[in-house]
Each structure stands twice: as structure tokens, then as C-alpha cells.
Scaffold this motif. Structure first.
Motif, PDB file in Angstrom:
ATOM      1  N   ASN A   1       0.822  -1.204   0.000  1.00  0.00           N
ATOM      2  CA  ASN A   1       0.000   0.000   0.000  1.00  0.00           C
ATOM      3  C   ASN A   1       0.865   1.268   0.000  1.00  0.00           C
ATOM      4  OD1 ASN A   1      -2.409   1.319  -0.153  1.00  0.00           O
ATOM      5  ND2 ASN A   1      -2.820   1.244   2.040  1.00  0.00           N
ATOM      6  N   TYR A   2       1.788   1.312  -0.934  1.00  0.00           N
ATOM      7  CA  TYR A   2       2.682   2.462  -1.090  1.00  0.00           C
ATOM      8  C   TYR A   2       3.479   2.742   0.174  1.00  0.00           C
ATOM      9  CZ  TYR A   2      -0.111   3.089  -5.241  1.00  0.00           C
ATOM     10  OH  TYR A   2      -0.753   2.877  -6.428  1.00  0.00           O
ATOM     11  N   ASP A   3       4.108   1.702   0.703  1.00  0.00           N
ATOM     12  CA  ASP A   3       5.032   1.808   1.836  1.00  0.00           C
ATOM     13  C   ASP A   3       4.339   2.138   3.162  1.00  0.00           C
ATOM     14  OD1 ASP A   3       7.520   1.488   2.994  1.00  0.00           O
ATOM     15  OD2 ASP A   3       8.178   3.524   2.552  1.00  0.00           O
ATOM     16  N   ALA A   4       3.197   1.487   3.407  1.00  0.00           N
ATOM     17  CA  ALA A   4       2.555   1.615   4.715  1.00  0.00           C
ATOM     18  C   ALA A   4       3.522   1.136   5.795  1.00  0.00           C
ATOM     19  CB  ALA A   4       1.270   0.796   4.762  1.00  0.00           C
ATOM     20  N   TYR A   5       4.268   0.102   5.465  1.00  0.00           N
ATOM     21  CA  TYR A   5       5.377  -0.431   6.241  1.00  0.00           C
ATOM     22  C   TYR A   5       6.215  -1.216   5.253  1.00  0.00           C
ATOM     23  CZ  TYR A   5       1.497  -3.800   6.718  1.00  0.00           C
ATOM     24  OH  TYR A   5       0.414  -4.611   6.473  1.00  0.00           O
ATOM     25  N   ASP A   6       7.311  -1.834   5.687  1.00  0.00           N
ATOM     26  CA  ASP A   6       8.252  -2.419   4.724  1.00  0.00           C
ATOM     27  C   ASP A   6       7.866  -3.807   4.214  1.00  0.00           C
ATOM     28  OD1 ASP A   6       9.887  -0.171   4.766  1.00  0.00           O
ATOM     29  OD2 ASP A   6      11.037  -0.926   6.461  1.00  0.00           O
ATOM     30  N   LEU A   7       7.468  -4.713   5.106  1.00  0.00           N
ATOM     31  CA  LEU A   7       7.118  -6.072   4.691  1.00  0.00           C
ATOM     32  C   LEU A   7       5.821  -6.499   5.348  1.00  0.00           C
ATOM     33  CD1 LEU A   7      10.528  -6.315   5.365  1.00  0.00           C
ATOM     34  CD2 LEU A   7      10.038  -8.375   4.125  1.00  0.00           C
ATOM     35  N   ARG A   8       4.984  -7.167   4.585  1.00  0.00           N
ATOM     36  CA  ARG A   8       3.773  -7.796   5.113  1.00  0.00           C
ATOM     37  C   ARG A   8       3.985  -9.295   4.963  1.00  0.00           C
ATOM     38  NH1 ARG A   8      -2.106  -8.720   3.342  1.00  0.00           N
ATOM     39  NH2 ARG A   8      -3.232  -8.436   5.306  1.00  0.00           N
ATOM     40  N   ILE A   9       4.046  -9.969   6.109  1.00  0.00           N
ATOM     41  CA  ILE A   9       4.426 -11.377   6.122  1.00  0.00           C
ATOM     42  C   ILE A   9       3.205 -12.250   6.393  1.00  0.00           C
ATOM     43  CG2 ILE A   9       5.869 -13.083   7.287  1.00  0.00           C
ATOM     44  CD1 ILE A   9       7.753 -10.709   7.951  1.00  0.00           C
ATOM     45  N   PRO A  10       2.854 -13.103   5.426  1.00  0.00           N
ATOM     46  CA  PRO A  10       1.717 -14.007   5.632  1.00  0.00           C
ATOM     47  C   PRO A  10       2.122 -15.183   6.520  1.00  0.00           C
ATOM     48  CG  PRO A  10       2.702 -14.402   3.484  1.00  0.00           C
ATOM     49  CD  PRO A  10       3.446 -13.257   4.092  1.00  0.00           C
ATOM     50  N   LEU A  11       1.241 -15.525   7.453  1.00  0.00           N
ATOM     51  CA  LEU A  11       1.476 -16.638   8.378  1.00  0.00           C
ATOM     52  C   LEU A  11       0.277 -17.573   8.358  1.00  0.00           C
ATOM     53  CD1 LEU A  11       2.888 -14.505  11.304  1.00  0.00           C
ATOM     54  CD2 LEU A  11       4.190 -16.091   9.869  1.00  0.00           C
ATOM     55  N   PRO A  12       0.453 -18.779   8.901  1.00  0.00           N
ATOM     56  CA  PRO A  12      -0.681 -19.709   8.961  1.00  0.00           C
ATOM     57  C   PRO A  12      -1.879 -19.083   9.681  1.00  0.00           C
ATOM     58  CG  PRO A  12       1.363 -20.808   9.580  1.00  0.00           C
ATOM     59  CD  PRO A  12       1.675 -19.342   9.469  1.00  0.00           C
ATOM     60  N   GLY A  13      -3.051 -19.525   9.321  1.00  0.00           N
ATOM     61  CA  GLY A  13      -4.265 -19.021   9.942  1.00  0.00           C
ATOM     62  C   GLY A  13      -4.698 -17.664   9.413  1.00  0.00           C
ATOM     63  N   ARG A  14      -4.249 -17.338   8.194  1.00  0.00           N
ATOM     64  CA  ARG A  14      -4.627 -16.079   7.544  1.00  0.00           C
ATOM     65  C   ARG A  14      -4.222 -14.857   8.359  1.00  0.00           C
ATOM     66  NH1 ARG A  14      -9.407 -17.083   3.634  1.00  0.00           N
ATOM     67  NH2 ARG A  14      -8.945 -14.913   3.307  1.00  0.00           N
ATOM     68  N   ARG A  15      -3.134 -14.993   9.084  1.00  0.00           N
ATOM     69  CA  ARG A  15      -2.601 -13.881   9.860  1.00  0.00           C
ATOM     70  C   ARG A  15      -1.464 -13.219   9.095  1.00  0.00           C
ATOM     71  NH1 ARG A  15      -0.014 -16.020  14.177  1.00  0.00           N
ATOM     72  NH2 ARG A  15       0.048 -17.956  13.039  1.00  0.00           N
ATOM     73  N   HIS A  16      -1.195 -11.980   9.458  1.00  0.00           N
ATOM     74  CA  HIS A  16      -0.111 -11.232   8.829  1.00  0.00           C
ATOM     75  C   HIS A  16       0.630 -10.429   9.886  1.00  0.00           C
ATOM     76  CE1 HIS A  16      -2.685 -12.043   5.366  1.00  0.00           C
ATOM     77  NE2 HIS A  16      -1.562 -12.005   4.680  1.00  0.00           N
ATOM     78  N   TRP A  17       1.925 -10.344   9.694  1.00  0.00           N
ATOM     79  CA  TRP A  17       2.752  -9.476  10.532  1.00  0.00           C
ATOM     80  C   TRP A  17       3.247  -8.327   9.669  1.00  0.00           C
ATOM     81  CZ3 TRP A  17       6.427 -13.258  13.580  1.00  0.00           C
ATOM     82  CH2 TRP A  17       5.682 -13.904  14.582  1.00  0.00           C
ATOM     83  N   ALA A  18       3.268  -7.146  10.270  1.00  0.00           N
ATOM     84  CA  ALA A  18       3.814  -5.952   9.614  1.00  0.00           C
ATOM     85  C   ALA A  18       5.214  -5.713  10.167  1.00  0.00           C
ATOM     86  CB  ALA A  18       2.934  -4.750   9.909  1.00  0.00           C
ATOM     87  N   VAL A  19       6.134  -5.438   9.268  1.00  0.00           N
ATOM     88  CA  VAL A  19       7.516  -5.205   9.675  1.00  0.00           C
ATOM     89  C   VAL A  19       8.023  -3.916   9.045  1.00  0.00           C
ATOM     90  CG1 VAL A  19       9.885  -6.074   9.563  1.00  0.00           C
ATOM     91  CG2 VAL A  19       7.993  -7.674   9.868  1.00  0.00           C
ATOM     92  N   ASP A  20       8.611  -3.088   9.875  1.00  0.00           N
ATOM     93  CA  ASP A  20       9.340  -1.934   9.379  1.00  0.00           C
ATOM     94  C   ASP A  20      10.796  -2.186   9.739  1.00  0.00           C
ATOM     95  OD1 ASP A  20       9.128   0.371   7.912  1.00  0.00           O
ATOM     96  OD2 ASP A  20       8.800   1.676   9.620  1.00  0.00           O
TER      97      ASP A  20
END
Length: 140
Positions: free
Chosen positions: A30-49
Motif C-alpha cells: 500500500n505504497y510503503d505503509a510499512y516495509d514487509l507484510r508477512i503471511p502466516l498460517p491461519g490467515r494472519r499477517h505481521w507488519a515489519v518496518d
């Protein structure tokens, strides 16, 4: 100079996630909302800057909340391990200067500790996964 190698730390972390775990992280969503969006099991996501800042005080004072789009379940600020080696008080200095409203919203980790946490998260059943606030193996 306070910032080094823009983009390199992010792409290194993305490559490590792919190589170690087969995870394809979305870069600069989304145009650098944060650096990485990491998909995980259970349809979860972690945001990483990812930040490679020499001064943890300035890093903490300049930090702003992650944007909520795209959505994520947890937010992490990841710093290269050598910053913690060069300054053993990096995490403490960061926490001491982090605005109170961000203290429970983002977890500071070095890149190696973050990769260990990803490994734990994908290998631990969801109902047993904890919420560690760690930094390089220490409580943050």
C-alpha cells in the motif's frame, strides 16, 4: 549520517524469509505503509518496518504508528543485529525514548531474533503461540 543502505536491510530480510521458510513477503504494501507484510498460517499477517539507524534514541523519537492498511495482526520494528552488537544498550535506549502510545503497539527485534520468532510461529500450533516482547533473546 544516521541512516545506511536504504532498502538493503528490507530486501535481505525478505530474501531470508523466502530462503529459510518459503515465505513470500509483500514488499512496501500500500505504497510503503510499512516495509514487509508477512503471511502466516491461519490467515494472519505481521507488519515489519526495517530500520538501520545508528542512534536508538532518534529512532524511538521519530517512530510513528504503522498505517492499518493493509491490515496486520502484529507490528515489528526490525534492526540489523550488528546495531545491538555495536551498542549493547540499543534496546534499552530505544524503549526509554519510545512514546508511551507506541510501547504496546510495536515490538523491537534484531533481524536474527525476528527470524527465530517467525520459525517458532510457523512451527507452533496457534493456540500455544505466545506474545513475546523480545529483543535479541531479551525482554523488550
Amino acid at each position: 549520517m544516521f541512516i545506511t543502505s536504504p532498502g538493503l536491510a528490507e530486501t535481505d530480510l525478505q530474501a531470508a524469509l523466502e530462503e529459510k521458510f518459503g515465505i513470500t513477503a509483500e514488499m512496501w504494501p500500500n505504497y510503503d505503509a510499512y516495509d514487509l507484510r508477512i503471511p502466516l498460517p491461519g490467515r494472519r499477517h505481521w507488519a515489519v518496518d526495517v530500520k538501520d539507524r545508528v542512534n536508538p534514541v532518534l529512532l524511538a523519537r521519530s517512530l510513528t504508528p504503522f498505517r492499518n492498511e493493509p491490515p496486520y495482526d502484529r507490528a515489528f520494528l526490525v534492526v540489523p543485529r550488528y546495531r545491538f552488537r555495536d551498542n549493547e544498550a540499543y534496546g534499552r535506549q530505544f524503549r526509554r525514548n519510545l512514546p508511551e502510545d507506541l510501547a504496546d503497539r510495536v515490538t523491537l527485534l534484531d533481524d536474527r531474533a525476528f527470524l527465530r520468532l517467525v520459525a517458532e510461529e510457523i512451527s507452533t500450533p496457534r493456540d500455544k503461540a505466545g506474545d513475546p516482547r523480545t529483543e535479541g533473546g531479551r525482554r523488550a
